[in-house]
Design a protein around this motif. Sequence first.
Motif, PDB file in Angstrom:
ATOM      1  N   ALA A 134     -16.143  11.809  -0.914  1.00  0.00           N
ATOM      2  CA  ALA A 134     -15.127  12.356  -0.007  1.00  0.00           C
ATOM      3  C   ALA A 134     -13.766  12.421  -0.699  1.00  0.00           C
ATOM      4  O   ALA A 134     -13.013  13.396  -0.541  1.00  0.00           O
ATOM      5  CB  ALA A 134     -15.035  11.502   1.255  1.00  0.00           C
ATOM      6  N   SER A 135     -13.447  11.388  -1.492  1.00  0.00           N
ATOM      7  CA  SER A 135     -12.171  11.353  -2.216  1.00  0.00           C
ATOM      8  C   SER A 135     -12.089  12.478  -3.245  1.00  0.00           C
ATOM      9  O   SER A 135     -11.065  13.151  -3.373  1.00  0.00           O
ATOM     10  CB  SER A 135     -11.997   9.997  -2.910  1.00  0.00           C
ATOM     11  N   VAL A 136     -13.183  12.675  -3.993  1.00  0.00           N
ATOM     12  CA  VAL A 136     -13.221  13.727  -5.014  1.00  0.00           C
ATOM     13  C   VAL A 136     -13.072  15.105  -4.367  1.00  0.00           C
ATOM     14  O   VAL A 136     -12.299  15.950  -4.849  1.00  0.00           O
ATOM     15  CB  VAL A 136     -14.538  13.651  -5.831  1.00  0.00           C
ATOM     16  N   ILE A 171       6.915   9.166   5.394  1.00  0.00           N
ATOM     17  CA  ILE A 171       5.775   9.701   6.161  1.00  0.00           C
ATOM     18  C   ILE A 171       4.494   9.596   5.334  1.00  0.00           C
ATOM     19  O   ILE A 171       3.442   9.189   5.833  1.00  0.00           O
ATOM     20  CB  ILE A 171       6.033  11.170   6.584  1.00  0.00           C
ATOM     21  N   ASN A 172       4.584   9.945   4.055  1.00  0.00           N
ATOM     22  CA  ASN A 172       3.419   9.857   3.170  1.00  0.00           C
ATOM     23  C   ASN A 172       2.948   8.414   3.027  1.00  0.00           C
ATOM     24  O   ASN A 172       1.740   8.128   3.047  1.00  0.00           O
ATOM     25  CB  ASN A 172       3.769  10.433   1.794  1.00  0.00           C
ATOM     26  N   PHE A 173       3.916   7.492   2.900  1.00  0.00           N
ATOM     27  CA  PHE A 173       3.588   6.069   2.808  1.00  0.00           C
ATOM     28  C   PHE A 173       2.926   5.585   4.103  1.00  0.00           C
ATOM     29  O   PHE A 173       1.950   4.836   4.089  1.00  0.00           O
ATOM     30  CB  PHE A 173       4.849   5.253   2.527  1.00  0.00           C
ATOM     31  N   LEU A 174       3.452   6.059   5.238  1.00  0.00           N
ATOM     32  CA  LEU A 174       2.916   5.671   6.542  1.00  0.00           C
ATOM     33  C   LEU A 174       1.469   6.147   6.702  1.00  0.00           C
ATOM     34  O   LEU A 174       0.607   5.415   7.198  1.00  0.00           O
ATOM     35  CB  LEU A 174       3.791   6.267   7.656  1.00  0.00           C
ATOM     36  N   LEU A 175       1.217   7.377   6.257  1.00  0.00           N
ATOM     37  CA  LEU A 175      -0.128   7.938   6.368  1.00  0.00           C
ATOM     38  C   LEU A 175      -1.134   7.219   5.461  1.00  0.00           C
ATOM     39  O   LEU A 175      -2.335   7.277   5.707  1.00  0.00           O
ATOM     40  CB  LEU A 175      -0.108   9.434   6.021  1.00  0.00           C
ATOM     41  N   SER A 176      -0.633   6.546   4.451  1.00  0.00           N
ATOM     42  CA  SER A 176      -1.536   5.755   3.601  1.00  0.00           C
ATOM     43  C   SER A 176      -1.763   4.357   4.187  1.00  0.00           C
ATOM     44  O   SER A 176      -2.725   3.679   3.823  1.00  0.00           O
ATOM     45  CB  SER A 176      -0.975   5.635   2.184  1.00  0.00           C
ATOM     46  N   SER A 177      -0.881   3.931   5.106  1.00  0.00           N
ATOM     47  CA  SER A 177      -0.972   2.584   5.679  1.00  0.00           C
ATOM     48  C   SER A 177      -1.678   2.545   7.027  1.00  0.00           C
ATOM     49  O   SER A 177      -2.418   1.596   7.322  1.00  0.00           O
ATOM     50  CB  SER A 177       0.438   1.991   5.847  1.00  0.00           C
ATOM     51  N   VAL A 178      -1.451   3.567   7.863  1.00  0.00           N
ATOM     52  CA  VAL A 178      -1.998   3.579   9.227  1.00  0.00           C
ATOM     53  C   VAL A 178      -3.517   3.447   9.272  1.00  0.00           C
ATOM     54  O   VAL A 178      -4.053   2.697  10.108  1.00  0.00           O
ATOM     55  CB  VAL A 178      -1.524   4.840   9.993  1.00  0.00           C
ATOM     56  N   PRO A 179      -4.279   4.153   8.395  1.00  0.00           N
ATOM     57  CA  PRO A 179      -5.741   4.004   8.445  1.00  0.00           C
ATOM     58  C   PRO A 179      -6.221   2.565   8.319  1.00  0.00           C
ATOM     59  O   PRO A 179      -7.228   2.179   8.923  1.00  0.00           O
ATOM     60  CB  PRO A 179      -6.218   4.853   7.258  1.00  0.00           C
ATOM     61  N   ARG A 180      -5.504   1.743   7.540  1.00  0.00           N
ATOM     62  CA  ARG A 180      -5.908   0.331   7.385  1.00  0.00           C
ATOM     63  C   ARG A 180      -5.814  -0.414   8.709  1.00  0.00           C
ATOM     64  O   ARG A 180      -6.616  -1.310   8.979  1.00  0.00           O
ATOM     65  CB  ARG A 180      -5.018  -0.358   6.343  1.00  0.00           C
ATOM     66  N   ILE A 181      -4.831  -0.053   9.517  1.00  0.00           N
ATOM     67  CA  ILE A 181      -4.665  -0.716  10.806  1.00  0.00           C
ATOM     68  C   ILE A 181      -5.688  -0.202  11.824  1.00  0.00           C
ATOM     69  O   ILE A 181      -6.338  -0.972  12.523  1.00  0.00           O
ATOM     70  CB  ILE A 181      -3.230  -0.500  11.344  1.00  0.00           C
ATOM     71  N   THR A 187      -3.562  12.479   1.773  1.00  0.00           N
ATOM     72  CA  THR A 187      -3.193  11.057   1.720  1.00  0.00           C
ATOM     73  C   THR A 187      -3.940  10.266   2.783  1.00  0.00           C
ATOM     74  O   THR A 187      -4.490   9.189   2.507  1.00  0.00           O
ATOM     75  CB  THR A 187      -1.674  10.880   1.922  1.00  0.00           C
ATOM     76  N   ALA A 188      -3.987  10.794   4.012  1.00  0.00           N
ATOM     77  CA  ALA A 188      -4.690  10.117   5.108  1.00  0.00           C
ATOM     78  C   ALA A 188      -6.188  10.019   4.824  1.00  0.00           C
ATOM     79  O   ALA A 188      -6.812   8.971   5.063  1.00  0.00           O
ATOM     80  CB  ALA A 188      -4.442  10.859   6.418  1.00  0.00           C
ATOM     81  N   LEU A 189      -6.764  11.096   4.299  1.00  0.00           N
ATOM     82  CA  LEU A 189      -8.200  11.109   3.989  1.00  0.00           C
ATOM     83  C   LEU A 189      -8.527  10.124   2.868  1.00  0.00           C
ATOM     84  O   LEU A 189      -9.504   9.366   2.951  1.00  0.00           O
ATOM     85  CB  LEU A 189      -8.638  12.521   3.584  1.00  0.00           C
ATOM     86  N   LEU A 190      -7.708  10.132   1.814  1.00  0.00           N
ATOM     87  CA  LEU A 190      -7.946   9.232   0.682  1.00  0.00           C
ATOM     88  C   LEU A 190      -7.793   7.772   1.085  1.00  0.00           C
ATOM     89  O   LEU A 190      -8.567   6.904   0.664  1.00  0.00           O
ATOM     90  CB  LEU A 190      -6.986   9.547  -0.465  1.00  0.00           C
ATOM     91  N   SER A 191      -6.796   7.488   1.901  1.00  0.00           N
ATOM     92  CA  SER A 191      -6.570   6.121   2.366  1.00  0.00           C
ATOM     93  C   SER A 191      -7.744   5.636   3.220  1.00  0.00           C
ATOM     94  O   SER A 191      -8.175   4.483   3.106  1.00  0.00           O
ATOM     95  CB  SER A 191      -5.268   6.054   3.164  1.00  0.00           C
TER      96      SER A 191
END
Length: 441
Positions: free
Chosen positions: A86-88, A51-61, A112-116
């Motif tokens: 925003a990341s900080v 789920i964490n990996f998915l949340l880092s990938s979905v924003p790119r799509i 994770t979603a915000l950082l991605s």
Amino acid sequence: MEDKKINKEATYNLITFVISKGISNIGWSTYSFGMSLYILQITGSATNFAINFLLSSVPRIVLSPIAGYTADTYDKKRTILLSHLASVIAVLSLLIFNIIGQFSLIQIYVTTALLSSAALFNSVTFTSSIMNLVDDKRTQNAFALNDAAKNIGSILGPVIGGILYINFTLHSFFIIFIVSFTIAFLLDLTMDFRLFSKRDQKKVQEKDGDFKKKGMVSDILDGIRYVKNDVLLSNLISISLFVSLFFTSIQVGMPFVLVNELNLSSEKFGFVQSAFSVGMILTTLYLSVRKEFQYPFILAKRLIIVLSIQFALMVVPFFYPLSENIMFLYFILWSFSIGSNIIFMNTPVAVKLMKLVSEDYRGRVIGSVNTLSSALVPLGLFSYGILFDYVGAEAVMLATSLLSLLFTFVLMRKSILMRAHPEYFVELEKRKNNIKEKIGG
């Protein structure tokens, strides 16, 4: 005197850009590694990790077209600085929650979603800005150094993360991220993102007003139409997407073939994987000091043909059995050559593509390509996973090799390459005529 000053500023931009990307990539990679380990430790669940990996990938799509629109419409420097900020803030909030004992898995997922998302806006905007930061002669150097910073960060991050996880508290991951991104913010603040811009600022402001009147969706569609209307661009982007799709056969197939089918030890498999990264890093460092290739698309076609053959070479030990040591050496060389090939292929083409695309459309073109390539990767991983299980490695890799060759010859046919490098074919014709004259004489 003016040229000397601009050259000095371009050198400063290049050095600062590389340091900034290197530091932020190490911070991001270290943090990601630490959070992944933490999720596995507290939950013991592969699903939560996924789920964490998915949340880092979905924003790119989902967000890539919007990131491209933002890069073309708004001030690039401001967008990059806001993404760092925003990341900080996101990780600082996570650190505070951890200190006061209100830390939870949901907070990690949201962060994770915000950082991605922030990283996506940063990456698209930075890539579309490279030709504004440095002069034409050093564009390839900048692209290569950008890749080197990413690759070095992806290697050092897990190493640093592993040491921190064993010897320090979770706070250390947050602090390293915050410090690294704060340094990147301060470095980016000093760069001139308009140094080599060819856009008239008054026209840009007028165009920005038109963009906002037209609406974001309409403007994103304009970027897609821009690519569709250029046969050279659309074909070259298509071949790069197909190569990305076919390359997932390596990502799925390498562990499946080497560990499951050929019984290579996990330790030796680790060295084979490392050889891939070493090949990439050494090649990016070479390209960072080498002058730009004269005919990058001709070079790319040859290298994709080589890559297509390399797909088939993965299953050679199925047909010609090798001893474990010879097989280990074979795959070390195979993995190294693929890593090197990928960079030799991608960097010169990326440089040429950015030069072909109008400055007004660079962000949207990058955003559109990001969306398609990001969507193809999970599709490729899932499809190849099934194919390797039910069809077999030999048939899958040989078929991938043949399909890759077919798409290369169709999408990078002579008529397309003549659009990219007409001077190459003029020179080739002269050579042929000279040879005929010598033979005739």
